[in-house]
Every structure is written in structure tokens, then in C-alpha cells.
Write an enzyme that holds these catalytic residues in place. Sequence first.
Site, mmCIF file in Angstrom:
data_model
loop_
_atom_site.group_PDB
_atom_site.id
_atom_site.type_symbol
_atom_site.label_atom_id
_atom_site.label_comp_id
_atom_site.label_asym_id
_atom_site.label_seq_id
_atom_site.Cartn_x
_atom_site.Cartn_y
_atom_site.Cartn_z
ATOM 1 N N GLY A 49 0.775 -1.235 0.000
ATOM 2 C CA GLY A 49 0.000 0.000 0.000
ATOM 3 C C GLY A 49 0.809 1.289 0.000
ATOM 4 N N ASP A 108 -5.786 2.407 10.513
ATOM 5 C CA ASP A 108 -7.230 2.217 10.653
ATOM 6 C C ASP A 108 -7.494 1.797 12.108
ATOM 7 O OD1 ASP A 108 -9.838 1.993 9.438
ATOM 8 O OD2 ASP A 108 -9.582 -0.149 9.264
ATOM 9 N N VAL A 158 -11.399 3.884 1.420
ATOM 10 C CA VAL A 158 -10.711 4.635 0.373
ATOM 11 C C VAL A 158 -9.824 3.719 -0.466
ATOM 12 C CG1 VAL A 158 -10.781 6.869 1.537
ATOM 13 C CG2 VAL A 158 -8.896 5.300 2.025
HETATM 14 P P1 IMP Z 1 -5.369 -1.660 10.732
HETATM 15 O O1 IMP Z 1 -4.585 -2.794 11.326
HETATM 16 O O2 IMP Z 1 -6.847 -1.833 10.992
HETATM 17 O O3 IMP Z 1 -4.878 -0.297 11.138
HETATM 18 O O4 IMP Z 1 -5.292 -1.877 9.184
HETATM 19 C C1 IMP Z 1 -4.428 -1.252 8.378
HETATM 20 C C2 IMP Z 1 -4.457 -1.881 6.996
HETATM 21 O O5 IMP Z 1 -5.805 -2.097 6.538
HETATM 22 C C3 IMP Z 1 -3.849 -0.894 6.027
HETATM 23 O O6 IMP Z 1 -2.472 -1.104 5.902
HETATM 24 C C4 IMP Z 1 -4.620 -1.182 4.750
HETATM 25 O O7 IMP Z 1 -3.971 -2.209 4.041
HETATM 26 C C5 IMP Z 1 -5.961 -1.678 5.207
HETATM 27 N N1 IMP Z 1 -6.991 -0.598 5.148
HETATM 28 C C6 IMP Z 1 -7.569 0.045 6.177
HETATM 29 N N2 IMP Z 1 -8.466 0.948 5.768
HETATM 30 C C7 IMP Z 1 -8.451 0.883 4.417
HETATM 31 C C8 IMP Z 1 -9.167 1.619 3.386
HETATM 32 O O8 IMP Z 1 -10.021 2.504 3.622
HETATM 33 N N3 IMP Z 1 -8.865 1.277 2.103
HETATM 34 C C9 IMP Z 1 -7.954 0.305 1.786
HETATM 35 N N4 IMP Z 1 -7.264 -0.375 2.712
HETATM 36 C C10 IMP Z 1 -7.517 -0.098 4.007
HETATM 37 MG MG MG Z 2 -1.470 -1.968 4.090
#
Ligand code: IMP
Ligand code: MG
Length: 184
Positions: A49, A108, A158
Site C-alpha cells: 500500500g 485504521d 478509500v
Molecule cells: P489496521 O490494522 O486496521 O490499522 O489496518 C491497516 C491496513 O488495513 C492498512 O495497511 C490497509 O492495508 C488496510 N486498510 C484500512 N483501511 C483501508 C481503506 O479505507 N482502504 C484500503 N485499505 C484499508
Molecule cells: Mg497496508
Amino acid sequence: MAEKTDLNKVVDKVLVSEEELQRRIAELGAQLSEDYEGKDVICVCILRGAVHFFSDLVRHMTCMTELDFMSISSYGNGKRTSGIVRIAKDMDTSITGRHVLIIEDIMDSGHTLKHLKKVLEAREPASLKICCLLDKPSRRECDITPDYTGFVIPNEFVLGYGLDFNNFYRNLPYVGVLKPEYYE
Ligand code: IMP
Ligand code: MG
């Protein structure tokens, strides 16, 4: 936005345009150059990403940098991350005693970066900071905040500029919001 191609037909609206991305990334690069002045830093791109953000950001940094790459995937069901992170590709550089900057697309729930931070801290770097292009603080489930943030965004899915939807759309040049009908 350009005409409706296969790529941008799933996009509801542009959230961060190419111009806004480049302006903010230049600012972040200047800030990082100041904060790491006189030091050298290992910039770690979290694949896949962060690919465009990383590439644009490091070219605005004027301090000494080494570039390295990690690929991580989170186990989870559906859209929720579990916090259990698998390192699919580790970085090649030893970070003990070194300044390390993790460069990631989005925070996120925070589980992925919280886990990654713990893994890298065990290697005893001189410092460890996180720079995220996007932050969705309203979704946070753990006690973590990026040290550097490009844009704070609302709770919407997004895509583009590195971020995927079902593994596609990473090559959109802007950050867009996914149309609700595609989001199950
Ligand atoms: P977290 O562990 O929930 O913080 O997830 C982070 C990962 O989820 C990021 O590195 C993204 O790969 C994916 N992610 C979270 N939100 C989005 C979004 O809105 N669009 C695309 N990928 C997302
Ligand atoms: Mg990611």
C-alpha cells in the site's frame, strides 16, 4: 477526474487529489528532513500500500536515508484486522542502534502497526517512528497514533494511490472513496 474508465467507475468521489497529495508530501518531506537533520535514517516501505507514498516522500527528504521494504499481512475475517501480523517479507537491513522510519499507507484500527512496532522495537533501534499518509482515528481500537500523518480522513473506505480494493485500484493517481454499492 478523467473519463469513466474501468478504474475510476468504482470511485464515488475524489477525497485527496494528486495536487493535494503532492503538496502535503512535500511538507512532510521538509518536516522529516528537519527532524532527522544530521542523522541517517532507514526508511521502511510497508508493501504494497505504501509504494507510491514512500517513493514520493523519500525524494523530498534531504537527510541521509537507506531504503528498505517489508511486506506484512494481517489475519482477520472480512474487513476486520485481527492484530496478528505475518511478516511475508522482512527487511534486509539490521536496525539495531539505527534510526528507523516506518512508512505506511493508512492507520485504521491500529492493530497492524501496533504489532509491527512491537516486532521492530525488539530489535532495539535507536529510534522508531511511524509516518502514515492517511489516518482514520475514528476507527482506532488500540492506543497508537502515527508520529507523522499526511491527512486525517473520515470513516470511509478509500482506494487509490497505493490503497487497494480487492487487490486492484492501487494505480489510481488520487485517493478516492469507494462507491457504497461496491462495499459489502
Ligand atoms: P489496521 O490494522 O486496521 O490499522 O489496518 C491497516 C491496513 O488495513 C492498512 O495497511 C490497509 O492495508 C488496510 N486498510 C484500512 N483501511 C483501508 C481503506 O479505507 N482502504 C484500503 N485499505 C484499508
Ligand atoms: Mg497496508
